[in-house]
Design an enzyme around this catalytic site. Structure first.
Site, PDB file in Angstrom:
ATOM      1  N   MET A  75      30.081  -9.545  29.830  1.00 43.88           N
ATOM      2  CA  MET A  75      28.838  -9.229  30.521  1.00 43.88           C
ATOM      3  C   MET A  75      28.789  -7.805  31.086  1.00 43.88           C
ATOM      4  SD  MET A  75      27.034 -11.741  29.968  1.00 43.88           S
ATOM      5  CE  MET A  75      27.390 -13.326  29.223  1.00 43.88           C
ATOM      6  N   CYS A  76      29.763  -6.981  30.737  1.00 44.90           N
ATOM      7  CA  CYS A  76      29.740  -5.583  31.173  1.00 44.90           C
ATOM      8  C   CYS A  76      28.781  -4.790  30.287  1.00 44.90           C
ATOM      9  CB  CYS A  76      31.135  -4.963  31.076  1.00 44.90           C
ATOM     10  SG  CYS A  76      32.190  -5.386  32.446  1.00 44.90           S
ATOM     11  N   MET A 111      34.682  -2.314  37.008  1.00 38.58           N
ATOM     12  CA  MET A 111      35.328  -3.109  35.961  1.00 38.58           C
ATOM     13  C   MET A 111      36.078  -2.206  34.985  1.00 38.58           C
ATOM     14  SD  MET A 111      34.791  -6.027  37.069  1.00 38.58           S
ATOM     15  CE  MET A 111      35.723  -6.834  35.802  1.00 38.58           C
ATOM     16  N   ASP A 126      55.062  -3.300  27.972  1.00 35.72           N
ATOM     17  CA  ASP A 126      55.363  -3.362  26.544  1.00 35.72           C
ATOM     18  C   ASP A 126      56.424  -2.338  26.151  1.00 35.72           C
ATOM     19  OD1 ASP A 126      54.900  -4.110  23.700  1.00 35.72           O
ATOM     20  OD2 ASP A 126      54.168  -2.043  23.606  1.00 35.72           O
TER      21      ASP A 126
END
Length: 155
Positions: A75-76, A111, A126
């Site tokens: 929803m961004c 966000m 990682d």
């Protein structure tokens, strides 16, 4: 009353309509930490991690995540990103990442900043996972924590 949230009606999610909002300068800063062993932090400082320059790679990952936030968070809105800064602080037992995102647009960039921090910290993990694993292949001390918005500024 203006709705400023995504709502669900009849099981359908709907993106908020921001077309009536004015373009405004906006900025957000987010931060988070990754807890690592002292040995791993030493390898990052010395530049001896097998996969390469950890913080340079994490910086690129943060930038890519900021730019691709609407691709991973449904929803961004797609917004014009006008600037991204990624900084790291290396402590004794953790590395902190801070991502600042700027735009001139109709909606905020918190966000995007959070996505940048998350991608940066995941990339660090990682790149150092072989150094962080115990004999069973687990990560008993490695943790990502405290991902948060530090600041959100409009105007």
């Amino acid at each position: 009353m203006e709705k400023t949230f995504t709502h669900i009606e009849d099981g359908r999610a709907r993106m908020v309509d921001i077309s009536g909002k004015a373009d405004v300068s906006r900025r957000a800063r987010a931060a988070g930490d990754i807890v690592l062993s002292e040995d791993t932090i030493g390898k990052i400082r010395e530049g001896t991690v097998e996969k390469g320059n950890v913080l340079a790679t994490a910086r690129v990952a943060a930038v890519l995540a900021v730019k691709r936030t609407p691709d991973t968070i449904p929803m961004c809105h797609q917004i014009p990103i006008t600037g991204i800064d990624v900084d790291f602080e290396i402590g004794k037992e953790a590395i902190s990442a801070v991502v600042e995102v700027r735009t001139v647009g109709k909606t905020g960039v918190e966000m995007e900043a959070l996505a940048g921090v998350s991608a940066a910290l995941l990339t660090v993990w990682d790149m150092v996972k072989s150094a962080e694993k115990d004999e069973s292949g687990n990560y008993p001390h490695t943790a990502i924590r405290n991902i948060r918005v530090l600041e959100k500024v409009k105007g």
